[in-house]
Write a protein that holds these residues in place. Structure first.
Motif, PDB file in Angstrom:
ATOM      1  N   ASN A 181      -2.445  -3.557  -2.577  1.00 24.47           N
ATOM      2  CA  ASN A 181      -1.846  -2.361  -1.986  1.00 24.47           C
ATOM      3  C   ASN A 181      -2.315  -2.134  -0.558  1.00 24.47           C
ATOM      4  O   ASN A 181      -1.578  -1.588   0.268  1.00 24.47           O
ATOM      5  CB  ASN A 181      -2.171  -1.141  -2.851  1.00 24.47           C
ATOM      6  N   MET A 183      -2.510  -4.155   1.745  1.00 22.66           N
ATOM      7  CA  MET A 183      -1.621  -4.878   2.657  1.00 22.66           C
ATOM      8  C   MET A 183      -0.145  -4.670   2.301  1.00 22.66           C
ATOM      9  O   MET A 183       0.717  -5.378   2.812  1.00 22.66           O
ATOM     10  CB  MET A 183      -1.979  -6.365   2.645  1.00 22.66           C
ATOM     11  N   LYS A 184       0.110  -3.714   1.418  1.00 21.96           N
ATOM     12  CA  LYS A 184       1.472  -3.415   0.957  1.00 21.96           C
ATOM     13  C   LYS A 184       2.165  -4.655   0.409  1.00 21.96           C
ATOM     14  O   LYS A 184       3.366  -4.847   0.562  1.00 21.96           O
ATOM     15  CB  LYS A 184       2.292  -2.778   2.078  1.00 21.96           C
ATOM     16  N   LYS A 187       5.138  -4.505  -2.144  1.00 21.08           N
ATOM     17  CA  LYS A 187       6.494  -4.282  -1.644  1.00 21.08           C
ATOM     18  C   LYS A 187       7.283  -5.595  -1.627  1.00 21.08           C
ATOM     19  O   LYS A 187       8.506  -5.600  -1.838  1.00 21.08           O
ATOM     20  CB  LYS A 187       6.459  -3.668  -0.250  1.00 21.08           C
ATOM     21  N   SER A 451       1.988  -7.976  12.378  1.00 22.73           N
ATOM     22  CA  SER A 451       2.099  -6.856  11.437  1.00 22.73           C
ATOM     23  C   SER A 451       0.793  -6.111  11.244  1.00 22.73           C
ATOM     24  O   SER A 451       0.767  -5.015  10.672  1.00 22.73           O
ATOM     25  CB  SER A 451       2.580  -7.376  10.074  1.00 22.73           C
ATOM     26  N   ALA A 452      -0.312  -6.708  11.693  1.00 21.34           N
ATOM     27  CA  ALA A 452      -1.643  -6.166  11.406  1.00 21.34           C
ATOM     28  C   ALA A 452      -1.956  -4.929  12.255  1.00 21.34           C
ATOM     29  O   ALA A 452      -1.416  -4.741  13.343  1.00 21.34           O
ATOM     30  CB  ALA A 452      -2.698  -7.247  11.616  1.00 21.34           C
ATOM     31  N   ASP A 453      -2.853  -4.087  11.732  1.00 18.59           N
ATOM     32  CA  ASP A 453      -3.087  -2.768  12.338  1.00 18.59           C
ATOM     33  C   ASP A 453      -3.956  -2.777  13.582  1.00 18.59           C
ATOM     34  O   ASP A 453      -4.183  -1.729  14.198  1.00 18.59           O
ATOM     35  CB  ASP A 453      -3.675  -1.813  11.289  1.00 18.59           C
ATOM     36  N   ASP A 468       0.255  -5.898   7.283  1.00 16.78           N
ATOM     37  CA  ASP A 468       1.166  -5.024   6.546  1.00 16.78           C
ATOM     38  C   ASP A 468       2.374  -5.875   6.186  1.00 16.78           C
ATOM     39  O   ASP A 468       3.241  -6.128   7.028  1.00 16.78           O
ATOM     40  CB  ASP A 468       1.567  -3.838   7.436  1.00 16.78           C
ATOM     41  N   GLU A 470       4.885  -5.327   4.192  1.00 15.44           N
ATOM     42  CA  GLU A 470       6.172  -4.629   4.204  1.00 15.44           C
ATOM     43  C   GLU A 470       6.744  -4.648   5.623  1.00 15.44           C
ATOM     44  O   GLU A 470       7.936  -4.896   5.821  1.00 15.44           O
ATOM     45  CB  GLU A 470       6.014  -3.192   3.716  1.00 15.44           C
ATOM     46  N   LYS A 471       5.888  -4.410   6.595  1.00 19.23           N
ATOM     47  CA  LYS A 471       6.293  -4.473   8.005  1.00 19.23           C
ATOM     48  C   LYS A 471       6.668  -5.905   8.374  1.00 19.23           C
ATOM     49  O   LYS A 471       7.660  -6.127   9.089  1.00 19.23           O
ATOM     50  CB  LYS A 471       5.152  -3.963   8.877  1.00 19.23           C
TER      51      LYS A 471
END
Length: 475
Positions: A181, A183-184, A187, A451-453, A468, A470-471
């Motif tokens: 979760n 890293m989503k 999804k 995609s990473a934060d 992420d 999902e992203k």
């Protein structure tokens, strides 16, 4: 307030250090209780013979089906990648000539990408003759048989089924939910991308009880292979490290544990020698990676890394950390150009004198994974960057201090290390690539980083941050 947070962080670090020290002490106690045994057979040595060319190999790049599988050829075609001279096998003529140097010699293996032949022999006088052969560029000792070794352990007792307390009602992923979760990743699964059609090779030291545990009964195993000399009689009776690694991706036990790529296919490749730590392990790793390529693997998960060897023979140095100077990193840097994604652990030397990532985590065009604590801080043991040529490392971060996984006894446990954050990410990359099959290996890796934060301001501790998925799916 700031000082209070610092104190709390320091307490967490001290707690982790204590846990690591206790674990190390326990492991030392176990080792001390097991008597060493004499290494079987004569004193022997392993040499890496590097060749000048591939004359006499017996193959042509115009006929790749003679030395590559249909899957490997299709993977290159799909990504518009050429088949070149590095793909050609090592010269059969050269191998025969080397093996004729003495009666007391055994072929350990070859690396076509590095154009090397690895041999084991007891007659060291033959090395002088091999070095003088016209086609030989270099001959380097990479392994010496130890006087004594720790005997292999017996298989651990198994649990036929999970315990009732392992199940989490109304939580489909069970104990694995938090780490996926973060890293989503769920999804991807919700949209039907669970790794189906993707093949992952796991490079490790052994896969204790994978062939017997109910937790792995649903895993699609393509096969297993051992590259360590002397070969194991049973890679399912070696270390359980690979078992834990595999579980984070492959297990599919709803409400108990679901891995990040439960519908992918897996090759289990043993290339880590648990009884010694010597430079030849880089050769084993290269052989395993090339085998993975030849059978059409899409992704490699490697929770291995090297920098210091027994008796300091062949130790690596910081200046070599450029993705090209060491045999293992040079090999790893070639994988993306063969259409393969390598996901490799950053290493666990952050708290020791070395501190940095290990080899081949410095390789070019791979995903190097560091470990996060439960509070999403960089785990103190997680190796840091940068590489010698200034590239950001690690690439991404995931849960690893601790991570939840399945043990060789079939129980749900927690363990710490970049060894486990790595396959968690690897499985989700497989799912992403399933969803975006038109992308190349390099493109998929770029999407994961983007995609990473921490992508807008990457550093050499946290890398590009937590992906992420999902992203990533929308990019």
């Amino acid at each position: 307030m700031h000082r209070f947070i610092q104190k709390k962080s320091m307490k967490r670090i001290i707690t982790i250090i204590c846990i690591v020290m206790m674990a190390a002490a326990a492991w030392a106690a176990i080792n001390e209780s097991v008597p060493m045994v004499k290494f079987p057979g004569k004193k022997c040595y392993t040499y890496r013979v590097t060749l000048k060319d591939k004359n006499g190999c017996g193959f042509s790049i115009d006929k790749p089906r003679q030395f590559l599988s249909a899957k490997a050829i299709e993977r290159r075609r799909r990504q518009n990648l050429p088949i070149d001279s590095t793909d050609l096998p090592v010269s059969k003529t050269s191998i025969r000539t080397i093996l004729a140097a003495t009666d007391e010699i055994t072929l350990v293996g070859t690396s076509k990408w590095n154009n090397t032949v690895v041999v084991n022999l007891t007659d060291t006088s033959a090395i002088a003759r091999i070095r003088k052969m016209a086609f030989v560029r270099q001959c380097q000792r990479v392994w010496t048989s130890p006087d004594s070794i720790t005997p292999r352990v017996k298989r651990k007792k198994l649990k036929d089924a999970f315990s009732s307390w392992d199940s989490l009602k109304n939580v489909a992923y069970g104990s694995a939910f938090i780490q996926i979760n973060l890293m989503k990743g769920e999804k991807l699964h919700e949209r039907g991308f669970r790794g189906e059609g993707m093949t992952i090779a796991v490079l490790d030291g052994g896969f204790a009880n994978v062939d017997r545990l109910n937790a792995f009964k649903t895993v699609k195993l393509e096969g297993a292979r051992d590259f360590v000399f002397p070969r194991s009689t049973d890679i399912f009776n070696e270390t359980d490290h690979g078992t834990k690694v595999l579980s984070t991706m492959a297990v599919n036990a709803p409400s108990v544990y679901i891995g990040t790529a439960p519908q992918a296919a897996y090759w289990l490749l043993r290339c880590e020698d648990q009884q010694t730590e010597q430079p030849v392990e880089e050769d084993y790793w290269a052989m395993a990676a090339e085998f993975a390529d030849s059978v059409g693997v899409d992704i490699i998960s490697s929770s291995l890394g090297y920098n210091e060897y027994d008796n300091h023979y062949g130790d690596h140095h910081y200046h070599e950390m450029d993705g090209r100077s060491t045999l293992i990193s040079k090999t790893a840097s070639m994988l993306a150009d063969k259409g393969i994604i390598l996901v490799n652990s950053a290493g666990n030397y952050g708290m020791g004198p070395w501190k940095k990532i290990t080899f081949p985590a410095d390789a070019e065009n791979i995903i190097t994974v560091g470990a996060l604590t439960s509070t999403l801080q960089n785990a103190p043991f997680s190796g840091i960057g940068p590489t010698q040529d200034g590239r950001i490392k690690p690439d991404v971060m995931a849960t690893g201090s601790p991570a939840t996984l399945i043990s060789a006894r079939g129980t749900v446990i927690e363990d710490m290390g970049t060894s486990f954050s790595t396959p968690i990410v690897c499985g989700l990359i497989a799912c992403l690539w399933q969803a975006r099959p038109e992308k190349t290996a390099k493109e998929i890796m770029d999407i994961v980083r983007q995609s990473a934060d921490n992508y807008c301001h990457p550093d050499n501790i946290y890398g590009y941050g937590v992906p992420d998925f999902e992203k990533a799916l929308r990019q």
